[in-house]
Design a protein around this motif. Structure first.
Motif, PDB file in Angstrom:
ATOM      1  N   UNK A   1       0.852  -1.199   0.000  1.00  0.00           N
ATOM      2  CA  UNK A   1       0.000   0.000   0.000  1.00  0.00           C
ATOM      3  C   UNK A   1       0.879   1.237   0.000  1.00  0.00           C
ATOM      4  N   UNK A   2       0.528   2.217  -0.811  1.00  0.00           N
ATOM      5  CA  UNK A   2       1.306   3.442  -0.898  1.00  0.00           C
ATOM      6  C   UNK A   2       0.928   4.395   0.223  1.00  0.00           C
ATOM      7  N   UNK A   3       1.922   4.862   1.016  1.00  0.00           N
ATOM      8  CA  UNK A   3       1.606   5.823   2.070  1.00  0.00           C
ATOM      9  C   UNK A   3       0.984   7.088   1.485  1.00  0.00           C
ATOM     10  N   UNK A   4       0.091   7.697   2.236  1.00  0.00           N
ATOM     11  CA  UNK A   4      -0.516   8.936   1.765  1.00  0.00           C
ATOM     12  C   UNK A   4      -1.747   8.726   0.915  1.00  0.00           C
ATOM     13  N   UNK A   5      -2.225   7.472   0.806  1.00  0.00           N
ATOM     14  CA  UNK A   5      -3.451   7.216   0.065  1.00  0.00           C
ATOM     15  C   UNK A   5      -3.350   7.598  -1.393  1.00  0.00           C
ATOM     16  N   UNK A   6      -4.455   8.145  -1.917  1.00  0.00           N
ATOM     17  CA  UNK A   6      -4.534   8.474  -3.343  1.00  0.00           C
ATOM     18  C   UNK A   6      -3.513   9.542  -3.723  1.00  0.00           C
ATOM     19  N   UNK A   7      -3.285  10.501  -2.809  1.00  0.00           N
ATOM     20  CA  UNK A   7      -2.324  11.566  -3.115  1.00  0.00           C
ATOM     21  C   UNK A   7      -0.915  10.987  -3.251  1.00  0.00           C
ATOM     22  N   UNK A   8      -0.530  10.107  -2.302  1.00  0.00           N
ATOM     23  CA  UNK A   8       0.784   9.490  -2.381  1.00  0.00           C
ATOM     24  C   UNK A   8       0.931   8.643  -3.626  1.00  0.00           C
ATOM     25  N   UNK A   9      -0.122   7.895  -3.980  1.00  0.00           N
ATOM     26  CA  UNK A   9      -0.101   7.067  -5.182  1.00  0.00           C
ATOM     27  C   UNK A   9       0.064   7.937  -6.423  1.00  0.00           C
ATOM     28  N   UNK A  10      -0.591   9.089  -6.436  1.00  0.00           N
ATOM     29  CA  UNK A  10      -0.480  10.003  -7.579  1.00  0.00           C
ATOM     30  C   UNK A  10       0.941  10.513  -7.756  1.00  0.00           C
ATOM     31  N   UNK A  11       1.621  10.818  -6.647  1.00  0.00           N
ATOM     32  CA  UNK A  11       3.011  11.286  -6.730  1.00  0.00           C
ATOM     33  C   UNK A  11       3.930  10.184  -7.246  1.00  0.00           C
ATOM     34  N   UNK A  12       3.695   8.958  -6.783  1.00  0.00           N
ATOM     35  CA  UNK A  12       4.500   7.823  -7.240  1.00  0.00           C
ATOM     36  C   UNK A  12       4.290   7.592  -8.739  1.00  0.00           C
ATOM     37  N   UNK A  13       3.044   7.633  -9.181  1.00  0.00           N
ATOM     38  CA  UNK A  13       2.751   7.431 -10.604  1.00  0.00           C
ATOM     39  C   UNK A  13       3.327   8.554 -11.460  1.00  0.00           C
ATOM     40  N   UNK A  14       3.380   9.763 -10.907  1.00  0.00           N
ATOM     41  CA  UNK A  14       3.973  10.900 -11.616  1.00  0.00           C
ATOM     42  C   UNK A  14       5.451  10.627 -11.891  1.00  0.00           C
ATOM     43  N   UNK A  15       6.150  10.055 -10.900  1.00  0.00           N
ATOM     44  CA  UNK A  15       7.567   9.721 -11.072  1.00  0.00           C
ATOM     45  C   UNK A  15       7.725   8.563 -12.058  1.00  0.00           C
TER      46      UNK A  15
ATOM     47  N   UNK B   1       6.060   7.853 -14.583  1.00  0.00           N
ATOM     48  CA  UNK B   1       5.783   8.251 -15.973  1.00  0.00           C
ATOM     49  C   UNK B   1       6.893   9.097 -16.579  1.00  0.00           C
ATOM     50  N   UNK B   2       7.981   9.310 -15.829  1.00  0.00           N
ATOM     51  CA  UNK B   2       9.066  10.164 -16.317  1.00  0.00           C
ATOM     52  C   UNK B   2       9.804   9.511 -17.480  1.00  0.00           C
ATOM     53  N   UNK B   3      10.214  10.343 -18.436  1.00  0.00           N
ATOM     54  CA  UNK B   3      11.009   9.889 -19.573  1.00  0.00           C
ATOM     55  C   UNK B   3      12.447  10.342 -19.401  1.00  0.00           C
ATOM     56  N   UNK B   4      13.335   9.860 -20.268  1.00  0.00           N
ATOM     57  CA  UNK B   4      14.733  10.248 -20.256  1.00  0.00           C
ATOM     58  C   UNK B   4      14.849  11.770 -20.275  1.00  0.00           C
ATOM     59  N   UNK B   5      15.644  12.315 -19.369  1.00  0.00           N
ATOM     60  CA  UNK B   5      15.855  13.754 -19.319  1.00  0.00           C
ATOM     61  C   UNK B   5      14.976  14.467 -18.317  1.00  0.00           C
ATOM     62  N   UNK B   6      13.920  13.798 -17.797  1.00  0.00           N
ATOM     63  CA  UNK B   6      13.029  14.452 -16.844  1.00  0.00           C
ATOM     64  C   UNK B   6      12.850  13.631 -15.568  1.00  0.00           C
ATOM     65  N   UNK B   7      13.579  12.515 -15.455  1.00  0.00           N
ATOM     66  CA  UNK B   7      13.393  11.632 -14.297  1.00  0.00           C
ATOM     67  C   UNK B   7      13.770  12.320 -12.994  1.00  0.00           C
TER      68      UNK B   7
ATOM     69  N   UNK C   1      10.029   3.874  -7.580  1.00  0.00           N
ATOM     70  CA  UNK C   1       9.466   4.371  -8.839  1.00  0.00           C
ATOM     71  C   UNK C   1      10.559   4.964  -9.727  1.00  0.00           C
ATOM     72  N   UNK C   2      11.486   5.712  -9.116  1.00  0.00           N
ATOM     73  CA  UNK C   2      12.570   6.331  -9.881  1.00  0.00           C
ATOM     74  C   UNK C   2      13.516   5.279 -10.449  1.00  0.00           C
ATOM     75  N   UNK C   3      13.828   4.265  -9.651  1.00  0.00           N
ATOM     76  CA  UNK C   3      14.700   3.181 -10.127  1.00  0.00           C
ATOM     77  C   UNK C   3      14.038   2.445 -11.292  1.00  0.00           C
ATOM     78  N   UNK C   4      12.717   2.304 -11.236  1.00  0.00           N
ATOM     79  CA  UNK C   4      11.971   1.652 -12.321  1.00  0.00           C
ATOM     80  C   UNK C   4      12.159   2.391 -13.643  1.00  0.00           C
ATOM     81  N   UNK C   5      12.345   3.711 -13.600  1.00  0.00           N
ATOM     82  CA  UNK C   5      12.545   4.495 -14.828  1.00  0.00           C
ATOM     83  C   UNK C   5      13.983   4.474 -15.302  1.00  0.00           C
ATOM     84  N   UNK C   6      14.887   3.892 -14.496  1.00  0.00           N
ATOM     85  CA  UNK C   6      16.285   3.805 -14.903  1.00  0.00           C
ATOM     86  C   UNK C   6      17.230   4.677 -14.109  1.00  0.00           C
ATOM     87  N   UNK C   7      16.718   5.436 -13.142  1.00  0.00           N
ATOM     88  CA  UNK C   7      17.572   6.286 -12.318  1.00  0.00           C
ATOM     89  C   UNK C   7      18.282   5.419 -11.278  1.00  0.00           C
ATOM     90  N   UNK C   8      19.611   5.549 -11.131  1.00  0.00           N
ATOM     91  CA  UNK C   8      20.313   4.760 -10.110  1.00  0.00           C
ATOM     92  C   UNK C   8      19.765   5.049  -8.715  1.00  0.00           C
TER      93      UNK C   8
END
Length: 289
Positions: A214-228, A230-236, A263-270
């Motif tokens: 479960x993501x801490x912070x409920x729907x708001x926390x989940x939204x922040x995680x999903x925002x990260x 969805x990052x592409x190369x150059x904006x992660x 979430x950030x590691x999933x996009x490729x950020x170390x």
């Protein structure tokens, strides 16, 4: 002395020519030194307080994040590194989304045999593809992955002697000259395009799925995680920093830190860079006494 001075210029000119040829085929490149490391040092090396930067500052010296297919940019990078004798090819970038399978022969490992054993066990075959021979006798197999899949770098995770070059990594390009010799395309493979990675092998290259939490912070926390996510190369890094700042401003930063890092590691950020960015966000949003 004149001969010694002349040779590096010839090696750099040849490396640039190979790099430009690769760039024409849609492969993003950077100049490498004779040690196989990026030829340009970080512009932030003397500033230990500098935040993580992947080239947002506009200066060269960010390793694989400098990689480009633009001939003018490639020439500019090599002009800034006249000691370069090779070039690196960035993995994970469009249009090829290159995955490198590095079969090492050092320390007596039989990486080729290990890959053959994996293929038999998991029922896949390596299709005809580009193969680059290394000075030590190893081989680099060039494969391509789906655009939506981020393959991480790994060393020996599949088997001893098998390293994977994925997002954030690079392969030494054929024609590069190093302290140990020259990288060259294996006979009969120069005309081939990188082949699609077999699905069974691709599954082995991806990290194991983590159990859903479960993501801490409920729907708001989940939204922040999903925002990260969805990052592409150059904006992660930018997206992660913004999301972490919002989380700390809303009082859920510490609880959400692990989920944001994942979430950030999933996009490729170390991972270490992700945690450093989150720490910077926590410091920026800390109330002033």
């Amino acid at each position: 002395m004149a001969t010694n001075d002349r040779y590096p210029r010839q090696a750099t000119t040849l490396a640039l020519a190979h790099a430009l040829s690769a760039a024409e085929r849609g492969l993003a490149v950077i100049p490498l030194s004779r040690t196989k490391l990026p030829a340009l040092r970080s512009p932030h090396r003397d500033d230990p307080t500098a935040p993580p930067c992947h080239g947002e500052c506009g200066r060269p010296g960010h390793g694989v994040y400098d990689a480009s297919t633009d001939p003018a940019r490639v020439r500019e990078l090599f002009a800034a590194a006249p000691w370069a004798t090779g070039y690196g090819i960035a993995c994970g970038l469009p249009p090829h989304h290159l995955i490198g399978v590095d079969l090492d022969t050092k320390s007596g490992t039989d990486a080729t045999g290990a890959l053959r054993e994996l293929a038999l066990r998991h029922l896949f075959t390596i299709p005809p593809t580009v193969v680059v021979r290394t000075p030590s006798g190893g081989r680099h197999l060039w494969l391509t992955g789906p655009p939506e899949v981020v393959v991480p770098n790994s060393a020996g995770r599949l088997a001893a002697g098998i390293d994977i070059r994925g997002a954030g990594g690079y392969l030494v390009g054929p024609g590069s000259r190093t302290d140990h010799g020259v990288y060259a395309v294996s006979p009969g493979t120069a005309h081939l395009a990188p082949a699609p990675c077999p699905h069974s092998l691709l599954r082995l290259l991806l990290p194991p799925r983590r159990r859903h939490r479960a993501t801490p912070g409920g729907a708001h926390g989940l939204g922040l995680v999903q925002f990260v996510q969805a990052a592409h190369e150059g904006q992660r890094n930018t997206r992660l920093f913004w999301a972490a700042c919002r989380a700390y401003e809303d009082g859920i930063g510490d609880q959400l830190a692990d989920a944001l890092t994942e979430a950030a590691v999933h996009t490729g950020l170390p991972e270490h860079e992700a945690r450093s960015t989150i720490t910077s966000a926590a410091r920026m949003t800390r109330p002033t006494p």
